[in-house]
Scaffold this active site. Structure first.
Site, PDB file in Angstrom:
ATOM      1  N   HIS A 131       5.903  -5.882 -14.790  1.00 44.96           N
ATOM      2  CA  HIS A 131       6.692  -6.469 -13.705  1.00 44.96           C
ATOM      3  C   HIS A 131       5.695  -7.041 -12.676  1.00 44.96           C
ATOM      4  O   HIS A 131       5.651  -6.608 -11.529  1.00 44.96           O
ATOM      5  CB  HIS A 131       7.625  -5.428 -13.088  1.00 44.96           C
ATOM      6  CG  HIS A 131       8.773  -6.034 -12.318  1.00 44.96           C
ATOM      7  ND1 HIS A 131      10.095  -5.760 -12.577  1.00 44.96           N
ATOM      8  CD2 HIS A 131       8.801  -6.905 -11.287  1.00 44.96           C
ATOM      9  CE1 HIS A 131      10.874  -6.415 -11.739  1.00 44.96           C
ATOM     10  NE2 HIS A 131      10.111  -7.119 -10.938  1.00 44.96           N
TER      11      HIS A 131
ATOM     12  N   GLU B 224      19.089  -7.453 -13.775  1.00 43.62           N
ATOM     13  CA  GLU B 224      19.074  -7.524 -12.298  1.00 43.62           C
ATOM     14  C   GLU B 224      20.185  -8.447 -11.819  1.00 43.62           C
ATOM     15  O   GLU B 224      20.410  -9.517 -12.384  1.00 43.62           O
ATOM     16  CB  GLU B 224      17.759  -8.107 -11.764  1.00 43.62           C
ATOM     17  CG  GLU B 224      16.559  -7.211 -11.835  1.00 43.62           C
ATOM     18  CD  GLU B 224      15.308  -7.865 -11.261  1.00 43.62           C
ATOM     19  OE1 GLU B 224      15.415  -8.698 -10.327  1.00 43.62           O
ATOM     20  OE2 GLU B 224      14.222  -7.550 -11.772  1.00 43.62           O
TER      21      GLU B 224
ATOM     22  N   ARG C 299      16.395   1.336 -14.498  1.00 42.69           N
ATOM     23  CA  ARG C 299      15.330   0.440 -14.962  1.00 42.69           C
ATOM     24  C   ARG C 299      14.170   0.522 -13.974  1.00 42.69           C
ATOM     25  O   ARG C 299      14.336   0.222 -12.790  1.00 42.69           O
ATOM     26  CB  ARG C 299      15.855  -0.997 -15.068  1.00 42.69           C
ATOM     27  CG  ARG C 299      14.779  -2.000 -15.421  1.00 42.69           C
ATOM     28  CD  ARG C 299      15.321  -3.421 -15.634  1.00 42.69           C
ATOM     29  NE  ARG C 299      14.207  -4.329 -15.841  1.00 42.69           N
ATOM     30  CZ  ARG C 299      13.926  -5.375 -15.077  1.00 42.69           C
ATOM     31  NH1 ARG C 299      14.713  -5.700 -14.061  1.00 42.69           N
ATOM     32  NH2 ARG C 299      12.876  -6.122 -15.323  1.00 42.69           N
TER      33      ARG C 299
ATOM     34  N   ASP D   2       0.812  -1.224   0.000  1.00 47.27           N
ATOM     35  CA  ASP D   2       0.000   0.000   0.000  1.00 47.27           C
ATOM     36  C   ASP D   2       0.844   1.272   0.000  1.00 47.27           C
ATOM     37  O   ASP D   2       0.506   2.246  -0.671  1.00 47.27           O
ATOM     38  CB  ASP D   2      -0.934   0.033   1.221  1.00 47.27           C
ATOM     39  CG  ASP D   2      -2.051  -1.004   1.111  1.00 47.27           C
ATOM     40  OD1 ASP D   2      -2.044  -1.767   0.117  1.00 47.27           O
ATOM     41  OD2 ASP D   2      -2.907  -1.061   2.008  1.00 47.27           O
TER      42      ASP D   2
ATOM     43  N   TYR E  91      20.814 -14.374  -9.910  1.00 53.13           N
ATOM     44  CA  TYR E  91      21.066 -14.199  -8.475  1.00 53.13           C
ATOM     45  C   TYR E  91      21.897 -15.301  -7.847  1.00 53.13           C
ATOM     46  O   TYR E  91      22.742 -15.046  -7.007  1.00 53.13           O
ATOM     47  CB  TYR E  91      19.729 -14.112  -7.721  1.00 53.13           C
ATOM     48  CG  TYR E  91      19.009 -12.808  -7.940  1.00 53.13           C
ATOM     49  CD1 TYR E  91      19.249 -11.705  -7.120  1.00 53.13           C
ATOM     50  CD2 TYR E  91      18.116 -12.645  -8.998  1.00 53.13           C
ATOM     51  CE1 TYR E  91      18.607 -10.493  -7.327  1.00 53.13           C
ATOM     52  CE2 TYR E  91      17.466 -11.432  -9.216  1.00 53.13           C
ATOM     53  CZ  TYR E  91      17.717 -10.363  -8.376  1.00 53.13           C
ATOM     54  OH  TYR E  91      17.093  -9.162  -8.588  1.00 53.13           O
TER      55      TYR E  91
ATOM     56  N   ASN F  28      18.270 -11.691 -15.568  1.00 51.70           N
ATOM     57  CA  ASN F  28      18.306 -11.518 -14.112  1.00 51.70           C
ATOM     58  C   ASN F  28      18.983 -12.752 -13.523  1.00 51.70           C
ATOM     59  O   ASN F  28      18.524 -13.874 -13.740  1.00 51.70           O
ATOM     60  CB  ASN F  28      16.888 -11.431 -13.528  1.00 51.70           C
ATOM     61  CG  ASN F  28      16.180 -10.132 -13.904  1.00 51.70           C
ATOM     62  OD1 ASN F  28      16.752  -9.271 -14.563  1.00 51.70           O
ATOM     63  ND2 ASN F  28      14.941  -9.997 -13.468  1.00 51.70           N
TER      64      ASN F  28
ATOM     65  N   ASN G  71       8.984  -8.961 -17.198  1.00 50.84           N
ATOM     66  CA  ASN G  71      10.010  -9.336 -16.247  1.00 50.84           C
ATOM     67  C   ASN G  71       9.819 -10.776 -15.769  1.00 50.84           C
ATOM     68  O   ASN G  71       8.759 -11.132 -15.261  1.00 50.84           O
ATOM     69  CB  ASN G  71       9.952  -8.418 -15.014  1.00 50.84           C
ATOM     70  CG  ASN G  71      11.013  -8.789 -13.987  1.00 50.84           C
ATOM     71  OD1 ASN G  71      12.200  -8.586 -14.232  1.00 50.84           O
ATOM     72  ND2 ASN G  71      10.602  -9.353 -12.866  1.00 50.84           N
ATOM     73  N   GLU G  72      10.844 -11.585 -15.927  1.00 52.04           N
ATOM     74  CA  GLU G  72      10.903 -12.946 -15.378  1.00 52.04           C
ATOM     75  C   GLU G  72       9.618 -13.752 -15.581  1.00 52.04           C
ATOM     76  O   GLU G  72       8.946 -14.134 -14.615  1.00 52.04           O
ATOM     77  CB  GLU G  72      11.240 -12.890 -13.881  1.00 52.04           C
ATOM     78  CG  GLU G  72      12.609 -12.320 -13.590  1.00 52.04           C
ATOM     79  CD  GLU G  72      13.102 -12.625 -12.178  1.00 52.04           C
ATOM     80  OE1 GLU G  72      12.318 -13.169 -11.370  1.00 52.04           O
ATOM     81  OE2 GLU G  72      14.275 -12.341 -11.887  1.00 52.04           O
TER      82      GLU G  72
HETATM   83  C1  NOJ Z   1      13.618 -10.693  -9.420  1.00 53.75           C
HETATM   84  C2  NOJ Z   1      12.399  -9.834  -9.489  1.00 53.75           C
HETATM   85  O1  NOJ Z   1      12.332  -9.264 -10.761  1.00 53.75           O
HETATM   86  C3  NOJ Z   1      12.371  -8.739  -8.426  1.00 53.75           C
HETATM   87  O2  NOJ Z   1      11.114  -8.172  -8.437  1.00 53.75           O
HETATM   88  C4  NOJ Z   1      12.746  -9.329  -7.094  1.00 53.75           C
HETATM   89  O3  NOJ Z   1      12.648  -8.391  -6.067  1.00 53.75           O
HETATM   90  C5  NOJ Z   1      14.150  -9.884  -7.176  1.00 53.75           C
HETATM   91  N1  NOJ Z   1      14.139 -10.970  -8.132  1.00 53.75           N
HETATM   92  C6  NOJ Z   1      14.687 -10.429  -5.861  1.00 53.75           C
HETATM   93  O4  NOJ Z   1      13.941 -11.510  -5.439  1.00 53.75           O
END
Ligand code: NOJ
Length: 519
Positions: A155, A414, A110, A85, A345, A343, A199-200
């Site tokens: 997204h 990302e 971005r 919110d 991680y 992206n 996105n993803e």
């Molecule tokens: C990828 C997602 O696009 C993003 O929204 C998210 O916060 C990050 N991963 C980390 O989990």
């Protein structure tokens, strides 16, 4: 409501931190600077997403997104009982955000457009003027600050009225997405020159349609997940061609998609079945989306087609759970991206499995048939899914290059790390240093065509299922303060130094417990 006190504070803290480092620090990370410098025109940026930072969920004529609706109905969805919110209140504090971006010295930002802020019902018959003006202001401020916007159209915050129609399981979504994109290109294409459509899609379809970890929490195991993938891919391609034909000729921009990819390491590299499991994982999770767009032949990868067809048949379905592209659709999708937005991680260790606790039959996990473990030696500084294995970054870049060639540039849309909070984020400093170093190796030693990098994320935000408990920001946000005060972390300072010098200086910020050995 807007206040610049947080930013003044940010600048002051950056100045004092710089002084403290100039005066020398004790133990240092690694040993000196990387040998490589980032290429001349390398794009450095930071990334955010509308739902995670904007707040103002019902202000300025905005419609509801499926995340608003779902979390309001299920307030215990997040561990801290939070929702989006207010978030970081960027709807009101966007000017402060832009100053923060400037402080980092990056030239790209971005951000995403909230579809329901622009089109409250999801459809283009009613454009919310206030929403349209809001993004215009943000984008103009960015340009004024010499920051190039990179805009994501979707997204994850789907307008609720479209979710009520089945979301991405509904073929009509392809039309609605095209209509929305046309509005966005018309309103902003004169100043936005880099777009990413979606996105993803993998995380969206896997966590939101196959399971219930993300909204819409459909639990349509093994069925909805592939419909979602199919129509997202078609929606992406439709929007690419819309831009290419109707807008690119005069707007002259670029448009691509952002896919997520963990690296998949065989659990026991000497075992053929583990090597195969790793490859199967990559094809099922990355190839499913990347192959139709980036491969020479187009369409889903043969392995994915075979696995889902066979399982569907054995499970008594008259047709495959994986939809089929027509020859025209294969052609429309093939090559529909000017860049590969990646992206990345983390990494998992893969071995074959026919059943694990929590899997359903059918399901995407069951089709993938891979057990995922983590190496106990890899640090996990925050949420359990993210363990640190920098070499995985180089490996996924090489895998993608091998699969799809080096012609289409890769942009890291990302990369970043979560922890549980605090501004002395040595682990994040180390993460960025080490992952960026692997990126340099991928460019210079392996010939991967990587042209840009966006750190995730500018500031602490609403991290979906984790609410505000998990922090990814370069800037800390005090969510308890009415001002949502922003404070730079050590990682902000470190990133700024990398961007400025185009080099990684492992001595720049001092050592911590995770900052160990092997680059
Ligand atoms: C990828 C997602 O696009 C993003 O929204 C998210 O916060 C990050 N991963 C980390 O989990």
């Amino acid at each position: 409501m807007r206040s610049s006190s947080g930013v003044a504070q940010a600048a002051a803290i950056i100045a004092s931190l710089s002084l403290c480092f100039a005066n020398g620090v004790s133990a240092v990370i690694g040993s000196g600077s990387s040998n490589f410098t980032f290429p001349e025109n390398f794009m450095f940026g930071v990334a955010t997403a509308a739902f995670q930072i904007e707040g103002a969920w019902n202000e300025g004529g905005k419609g509801e997104s499926m995340w608003d609706t779902y979390i309001h109905k299920h307030p215990d969805y997040t561990p801290d009982l939070s929702n989006g919110d207010v978030a970081a209140d960027s709807y009101h504090k966007y000017k402060d955000d832009i100053v923060m971006i400037q402080t980092l010295g990056v030239e790209y930002y971005r951000l995403s457009i909230s579809w329901p802020r622009l089109l409250p019902q999801g459809t283009d018959n009613h454009i919310n003027k206030e929403g349209a003006r809001y993004y215009r202001k943000v984008l103009e401020e960015l340009i004024k600050a010499n920051i190039t916007p990179v805009v994501t159209l979707f997204h994850w915050d789907l307008p609720t009225p479209l979710m009520d129609l089945g979301g991405w399981t509904n073929p009509k979504m392809v039309d609605y997405f095209e209509d929305y994109a046309r509005v966005a290109f018309t309103l902003y294409g004169d100043i936005v020159k880099i777009w990413t459509t979606i996105n993803e899609p993998h995380q969206q379809c896997y966590n939101g349609y196959d399971g219930d970890y993300f909204v819409p929490a459909l639990n349509s195991h093994g069925v909805g997940v592939y419909l979602c993938a199919h129509y997202l891919i078609l929606g992406h391609a439709r929007v690419y061609h819309l831009y290419d034909k109707e807008f690119r000729p005069h707007q002259k921009g670029k448009i691509g998609i952002t896919l997520d990819a963990f690296w998949a390491e065989p659990k026991d590299p000497s075992k053929v079945e583990d090597q195969e499991a790793a490859e199967r994982y990559l094809q099922m999770r990355v190839g499913l989306f990347a192959h139709p767009i980036y491969s020479e032949t187009g369409d889903y990868p043969a392995l994915v087609r075979e696995v889902v067809n066979n399982n569907s048949m054995l499970q008594g379905y008259a047709r495959s759970r994986l939809p089929v592209f027509s020859p025209q659709e294969i052609e429309m999708v093939r090559g529909s991206s000017d860049f590969f937005g990646l992206n990345h991680y983390t990494t998992f260790l893969m071995s074959p499995s026919t059943m694990e606790k929590g899997w359903f039959v059918p399901s995407y996990d069951h089709d993938t048939g891979v057990r995922m473990d983590q190496d106990p030696n890899w640090p996990i500084p925050g949420s359990t899914w993210l363990s640190i294995y920098p070499a995985g970054f180089r490996k996924i870049l090489n895998w993608l290059t091998k699969q799809y060639g080096a012609d289409v540039p890769i942009i890291i849309t990302e990369n970043g790390m979560c922890d549980w909070g605090g501004i002395n984020d040595y682990e994040r400093v180390s993460y960025y240093n080490k992952y960026l170093y692997q990126l340099l190796l991928a460019i210079y030693q392996d010939g991967c065509n990587v042209q840009g990098y966006f750190a995730w994320t500018l500031m602490d935000d609403f991290e979906w299922k984790d609410g505000y408990t998990s922090k990814f920001g370069l800037f800390h946000v005090d969510f308890d303060s009415p001002e949502k005060t922003r404070t730079p972390k050590l990682s902000a300072l470190n990133y700024r130094h990398i961007v400025k010098t185009k080099k990684i200086d492992f001595n720049y910020i001092k050592q911590s417990k995770y900052l160990v050995n092997n680059l």
